[in-house]
Design an enzyme around this catalytic site. Structure first.
Site, PDB file in Angstrom:
ATOM      1  CG  ASP A 124      -2.163   0.860   1.009  1.00 45.13           C
ATOM      2  OD1 ASP A 124      -3.250   0.285   0.848  1.00 45.13           O
ATOM      3  OD2 ASP A 124      -2.052   2.101   0.984  1.00 45.13           O
ATOM      4  CG  LEU A 175     -14.447 -11.212  -0.529  1.00 48.72           C
ATOM      5  CD1 LEU A 175     -13.224 -10.453  -0.035  1.00 48.72           C
ATOM      6  CD2 LEU A 175     -14.396 -12.675  -0.111  1.00 48.72           C
ATOM      7  CG  LEU A 235     -36.473 -13.589  -1.386  1.00 47.94           C
ATOM      8  CD1 LEU A 235     -37.330 -14.845  -1.539  1.00 47.94           C
ATOM      9  CD2 LEU A 235     -36.989 -12.492  -2.332  1.00 47.94           C
ATOM     10  CG  HIS A 236     -33.946 -11.321   4.572  1.00 47.86           C
ATOM     11  ND1 HIS A 236     -34.718 -12.212   5.287  1.00 47.86           N
ATOM     12  CD2 HIS A 236     -32.895 -12.041   4.094  1.00 47.86           C
ATOM     13  CE1 HIS A 236     -34.154 -13.408   5.259  1.00 47.86           C
ATOM     14  NE2 HIS A 236     -33.046 -13.329   4.536  1.00 47.86           N
ATOM     15  N   GLY A 256     -27.386  -0.923   0.601  1.00 45.88           N
ATOM     16  CA  GLY A 256     -26.305   0.055   0.634  1.00 45.88           C
ATOM     17  C   GLY A 256     -24.983  -0.679   0.539  1.00 45.88           C
ATOM     18  CB  THR A 267     -13.057   0.551  -9.075  1.00 45.36           C
ATOM     19  OG1 THR A 267     -13.902  -0.393  -8.386  1.00 45.36           O
ATOM     20  CG2 THR A 267     -11.797  -0.152  -9.521  1.00 45.36           C
ATOM     21  CE  LYS A 293     -18.532  -8.313  -7.036  1.00 48.46           C
ATOM     22  NZ  LYS A 293     -17.296  -7.833  -6.463  1.00 48.46           N
ATOM     23  CB  CYS A 336     -20.732  -4.545  -3.505  1.00 49.69           C
ATOM     24  SG  CYS A 336     -19.120  -5.068  -2.900  1.00 49.69           S
TER      25      CYS A 336
END
Length: 446
Positions: A31, A160, A260-261, A267, A87, A214, A270
């Site tokens: 990093d 993930l 299905l909740h 939010g 990204t 993805k 992803c």
């Protein structure tokens, strides 16, 4: 075992690097943030993710995981380089690839032998080809000898879930490998040898297909969440119970019970970003994804609908003025401190705009909330626990389904609240139990 450099120690990079080291590989996490690297060397984990600290400690102690700021040295010392940088969405909804390009060019300036470069970040279709071009440009700048250095680019998307990422990485439903050479495919199988031996399904395909998998996966899940949210809204109007509807639907093998909740909207890092990016790709290629576009708009409406639900429950327009609202949960989901695109942001800001004061608590997201909600800081008090948040409030609103919020002492809550309004926006309580304790109960779709 493989020797791997993972570039980027954010959520995806750190989880991937630690888990790959736990598979028996030798991993160097890179990093450019020296403070973060120094903290990691001391065992300080910069993100909240259950179990990750144990994996990092175990693999560092075993000598299989290390941290550095020297990208060039890490790339040269290893045979595989994972790109796991952010990204973020650009203003037009597309994925901003500036960090991916920056890393790809640095790799091109550094590699001195055959290297497999792996796109782990979630990137638009066509990015692997761009990464190839950026690396090749840098090699050619170095002269004829460097231009002959061979490399492959692989697309290996991550799947993930925050809060269960270690389990997801070590026990995946599938491993997707998009590659163009057998040499790269074999090296990737060596990277994931532990999963290969466990007979984890491998999907080997081309670069573009791996990238599409993805986006298509996340967009479908976002559509599924939004569908049950809209069904929940209709259930409220017709007198049906959405939880029973979802349970019956989920028993159908063609549909499945996951996602299905109903609630206040999706939010996180992803779904909002990936649906926006996929919609943008569709527009760019002249194939608009109208279902995804509609999902994005419907999800924003769902968040606003929760503000109106609270306002209507307290008496209608103007009823929030001067009221104090207890907010339990700020992260977009439990077991994470991540507030990116959390419904709590829109809902809290909407309540304050209508004149409310807030008392909020979240087990993990308080630090992030201090800047995510800075626009309403003068109307927001951060409590030390759930009961302090509730004390003196005119209504209780549950926004995140943390386990500790599922078993509140209802008698104590009733005594602490000024008024008995209970807004369960995650449907974690049973109506008859809450009403028996003396509350006016509001849920989503029941």
């Amino acid at each position: 075992m493989a020797k791997i450099a993972v570039i980027g120690t954010g959520y995806v990079g750190l989880v991937s690097g630690a888990c790959l080291a736990d598979f028996g590989n030798f991993v160097t996490c890179v990093d450019n943030n020296s403070e973060k690297i120094e903290a990691l060397k001391k065992g300080i984990i910069p993100i909240y993710e259950p179990g990750l600290d144990d994996v990092v400690a175990r693999t560092v102690a075993a000598g299989r995981l290390s941290f550095t700021t020297n990208l060039a040295a890490a790339v040269q010392a290893n045979e595989v380089a994972f790109i796991a940088v952010g990204t973020p969405p650009a203003d037009d909804g597309s994925a901003d690839l500036r960090y991916v390009e920056q890393v790809a060019r640095e790799i091109g300036r550094a590699i001195n032998k055959y290297t497999v470069v792996v796109d782990k970040s979630t990137v638009p279709v066509g990015t692997a080809r761009k990464v190839m071009g950026w690396i090749r440009e840098e090699l050619e700048k170095r002269g004829p000898e460097a231009a002959r250095i061979e490399f492959d680019v692989v697309s290996n998307p991550e799947f993930l879930r925050e809060g269960s990422a270690v389990q997801d990485f070590t026990h995946p439903d599938r491993v997707v490998i998009g590659a163009e050479s057998d040499r790269a495919r074999e090296l990737m199988k060596d990277v994931y040898r532990a999963l290969y031996l466990n007979e984890t399904p491998y999907i080997e395909t081309n670069l573009e297909t791996a990238e599409m998998i993805k986006y298509a996966s996340n967009a479908f899940l976002a559509v599924k969440i939004t569908f049950i949210n809209e069904v929940a809204n209709l259930c409220e109007k017709v007198g049906a119970n959405v939880q029973d509807v979802a349970r019956a639907m989920g028993r159908d093998g063609r549909i499945g019970a996951k996602f299905l909740h109903p609630g206040p909207g999706y939010g996180g890092s992803c779904f909002p970003k990936d649906t926006q990016a996929m919609a943008r790709i569709g527009r760019d290629y002249g194939e608009p994804l109208t279902l995804v576009e509609t999902t994005i708009a419907a999800n924003e409406r769902q968040k606003q609908r929760m503000v109106k639900k609270i306002e209507d429950g307290l008496g209608g327009p103007g009823s929030l003025k001067g009221k104090t609202i207890a907010i339990l949960g700020l992260a977009f989901k439990p077991n994470t401190d991540d507030m990116r695109e959390s419904p709590a942001i829109t809902i809290c800001e909407g309540l304050v705009t209508r004149g409310a004061q807030l008392r909020a608590f979240d087990p993990a997201a308080m630090k992030e909330a201090s800047w995510r909600l800075s626009a309403i800081k003068d109307s927001l008090y951060y409590a030390h626990d759930e009961y302090e948040a509730i004390e003196g409030a005119d209504a209780l609103v549950i926004l995140t389904e943390w386990n500790q919020f599922r078993n509140l002492d209802l008698e104590r809550v009733r005594r602490l609240l000024r008024a008995p309004y209970f807004f369960d926006l995650r449907n974690i309580y049973k109506r008859h139990e809450v009403e028996a304790a003396g509350f006016t109960y509001f849920a989503v779709g029941k």
